[in-house]
Design a protein around this motif. Structure first.
Motif, mmCIF file in Angstrom:
data_model
loop_
_atom_site.group_PDB
_atom_site.id
_atom_site.type_symbol
_atom_site.label_atom_id
_atom_site.label_comp_id
_atom_site.label_asym_id
_atom_site.label_seq_id
_atom_site.Cartn_x
_atom_site.Cartn_y
_atom_site.Cartn_z
ATOM 1 N N ASP A 291 -63.646 -3.925 17.960
ATOM 2 C CA ASP A 291 -63.064 -5.160 17.446
ATOM 3 C C ASP A 291 -61.627 -5.309 17.906
ATOM 4 O O ASP A 291 -60.928 -4.323 18.122
ATOM 5 N N GLY A 292 -61.189 -6.571 18.032
ATOM 6 C CA GLY A 292 -59.796 -6.855 18.328
ATOM 7 C C GLY A 292 -59.561 -7.365 19.746
ATOM 8 O O GLY A 292 -60.473 -7.436 20.575
ATOM 9 N N ARG B 202 -61.164 -14.495 15.832
ATOM 10 C CA ARG B 202 -61.537 -13.081 15.772
ATOM 11 C C ARG B 202 -62.161 -12.718 17.115
ATOM 12 O O ARG B 202 -62.981 -13.467 17.643
ATOM 13 N N LYS B 203 -61.780 -11.564 17.661
ATOM 14 C CA LYS B 203 -62.297 -11.122 18.953
ATOM 15 C C LYS B 203 -62.934 -9.744 18.828
ATOM 16 O O LYS B 203 -62.522 -8.930 18.004
ATOM 17 N N ALA B 204 -63.913 -9.499 19.702
ATOM 18 C CA ALA B 204 -64.560 -8.193 19.753
ATOM 19 C C ALA B 204 -65.321 -8.090 21.075
ATOM 20 O O ALA B 204 -65.549 -9.094 21.753
ATOM 21 N N PHE C 292 -66.754 -11.383 22.520
ATOM 22 C CA PHE C 292 -67.263 -12.294 21.498
ATOM 23 C C PHE C 292 -66.082 -12.898 20.762
ATOM 24 O O PHE C 292 -65.068 -12.228 20.536
ATOM 25 N N TYR C 293 -66.227 -14.158 20.358
ATOM 26 C CA TYR C 293 -65.185 -14.881 19.633
ATOM 27 C C TYR C 293 -65.803 -15.467 18.381
ATOM 28 O O TYR C 293 -66.904 -16.035 18.429
ATOM 29 N N GLY C 294 -65.094 -15.330 17.246
ATOM 30 C CA GLY C 294 -65.635 -15.823 15.992
ATOM 31 C C GLY C 294 -64.555 -16.211 15.013
ATOM 32 O O GLY C 294 -63.357 -16.091 15.284
ATOM 33 N N LEU D 49 -68.976 -17.933 20.215
ATOM 34 C CA LEU D 49 -68.951 -17.966 21.674
ATOM 35 C C LEU D 49 -68.890 -16.559 22.238
ATOM 36 O O LEU D 49 -68.305 -15.658 21.635
ATOM 37 N N SER D 50 -69.467 -16.401 23.418
ATOM 38 C CA SER D 50 -69.377 -15.158 24.172
ATOM 39 C C SER D 50 -69.410 -15.513 25.645
ATOM 40 O O SER D 50 -69.870 -16.596 26.020
#
Length: 146
Positions: free
Chosen positions: A28-29, A63-65, A72-74, A82-83
């Motif tokens: 994550d991050g 949020r990124k991971a 991935f973005y959320g 989105l990814s």
């Protein structure tokens, strides 16, 4: 038959999987997302940098991971919207609730369910206004929760 593990990369190097997709551990991050983007080969790196910047600019507090060797973005508590993923000749940008976006992103198959995507090839003129609008719409919808 057991799958073979990809070869280990030299210290500090990222292994590129089929199609040139960077192998980045699930995390994550922002740091793992930036590691993924930095490892994207050739012209695709600039494409990844631009997608990341557009998401950050369009969705404050995104949020990124990295999951399944893809950024991935959320939205916290709402899931992923989105990814993107590196393939041999293009970068695939997937909107998980793409069937709810207007206009519909063009990519789909019979098995896509709600997902829609765009494929970005080297030299493509990307309509960043449309991409930002899709990002804004997607971030406002309930996201994908695996």
């Amino acid at each position: 038959m057991a799958r073979e593990k990809p070869p280990a990369a030299p210290e500090g190097k990222v292994v590129l999987l089929s199609g040139g997709n960077p192998q980045i551990a699930k995390a994550d991050g922002d740091a793992p997302v930036q590691a993924y983007i930095a490892a994207m080969p050739g012209w695709k790196r600039a494409c990844g940098e631009r997608i990341d910047a557009l998401v950050v600019q369009t969705v404050p507090g995104v949020r990124k991971a990295v999951r399944w060797n893809s950024p991935f973005y959320g939205v916290e508590g709402e899931g992923w919207f989105l990814s993107f993923h590196v393939l041999t000749r293009y970068v695939k940008v997937t909107f998980f609730a793409g069937t709810s976006l207007l206009p519909l992103p063009p990519g789909a198959t019979e098995r896509s369910k709600d997902a829609r995507w765009i494929d970005i090839y080297e030299g493509d003129a990307v309509d960043e206004g449309q991409l930002a609008d899709w990002i804004r719409q997607a971030a406002a919808l309930p996201g994908w929760k695996p």
